[in-house]
Write an enzyme that holds these catalytic residues in place. Structure first.
Site, PDB file in Angstrom:
ATOM      1  N   SER A 124      52.093   8.518  20.917  1.00  0.00           N
ATOM      2  CA  SER A 124      51.570   9.882  21.000  1.00  0.00           C
ATOM      3  C   SER A 124      50.639   9.970  22.204  1.00  0.00           C
ATOM      4  CB  SER A 124      50.785  10.234  19.725  1.00  0.00           C
ATOM      5  OG  SER A 124      50.061  11.442  19.893  1.00  0.00           O
ATOM      6  N   TYR A 137      44.318   7.920  13.364  1.00  0.00           N
ATOM      7  CA  TYR A 137      45.669   8.160  13.886  1.00  0.00           C
ATOM      8  C   TYR A 137      45.731   7.817  15.371  1.00  0.00           C
ATOM      9  CZ  TYR A 137      49.896  10.674  15.308  1.00  0.00           C
ATOM     10  OH  TYR A 137      51.120  11.007  15.832  1.00  0.00           O
TER      11      TYR A 137
END
Length: 232
Positions: A124, A137
């Protein structure tokens, strides 16, 4: 398009044999029913024993398997200035980081036996520009990026190529369909196009400014992004 399996559906439509996985049997069946020829296998990526058994099942049932697409991920907002939620911490790290490592480990012997094989890890942009309310995350995606680099290096003299897809924020249920995020369909279309090139890092245009941020002053941009997100 099923957002959870959007990339899988796109690859299936291009004529690839696709086997999807996940814990939700109903959702798996719904997806393969909508895509004749696609297959599915139930997998709990948080369970090391299940990862090993499913990997063995895949090798036995699909001996031509030559691509592992590590796309599992969960995002739960957290606050690094407060007491950590142990359940969120363990589940996020186990799913986003340990899961891909364990899955690759379980399939590597098989993949290396193929003339051409691929491991594709989905990270990401938050691995490069972390968000304060998604610290865990973001950290797992940064760690998976690091692992991907070393995995690619160590496998460079084998038949296995290691690719990384680093998406920007995309309009999915994971981020409550944030209107400021990239729409799902254009993201999938552009990602498929870049996958068709010879690059090791699969980046859509919208992700490149974030991917290019790390450096001596990377904290400046990280702070600017987080100020924007928190309205400061």
């Amino acid at each position: 398009m099923n957002e959870e399996y959007g990339l899988a559906e796109a690859l299936h439509k291009l004529g690839n044999k696709v086997i999807i996985s996940g814990r939700n049997k109903e959702r798996l069946e719904e997806t393969i029913n909508a895509n004749p020829g696609m297959s599915a296998v139930e997998l709990n990526i948080q369970d090391p024993a299940n990862v090993k058994s499913v990997a063995q099942q895949l090798i036995e049932e699909y001996p031509d398997l030559n691509v592992l697409f590590n796309n599992a991920g969960i995002y739960v907002p957290d606050d690094p200035s407060d007491v950590v939620d142990e359940e969120v911490l363990v589940q996020t790290v186990t799913t986003n980081l340990l899961g891909p490592i364990r899955m690759a480990s379980a399939l590597l012997g098989h993949l290396k036996s193929k003339e051409e094989a691929y491991i594709i890890n989905t990270t990401s942009i938050l691995g490069f520009v972390p968000v304060a309310r998604g610290a865990i995350y973001s950290a797992t995606k940064a760690a998976l990026h690091s692992y991907t680099l070393t995995q690619r290096y160590i496998l460079k003299d084998t038949s296995v190529r290691v690719l990384e897809i680093a998406p920007p924020l995309v309009q999915t249920q994971m981020i409550n369909y944030d209107p400021n995020a990239m729409p799902l369909v254009p993201f999938i279309e552009e990602t498929i196009q870049v996958l068709g090139t010879d690059t090791d890092e699969v980046l859509v245009e919208e992700a490149k400014m974030y991917r290019n941020n790390p450096g001596p002053n990377e904290g400046v941009f990280v702070n600017q992004v987080n100020d924007m997100l928190t309205g400061q």
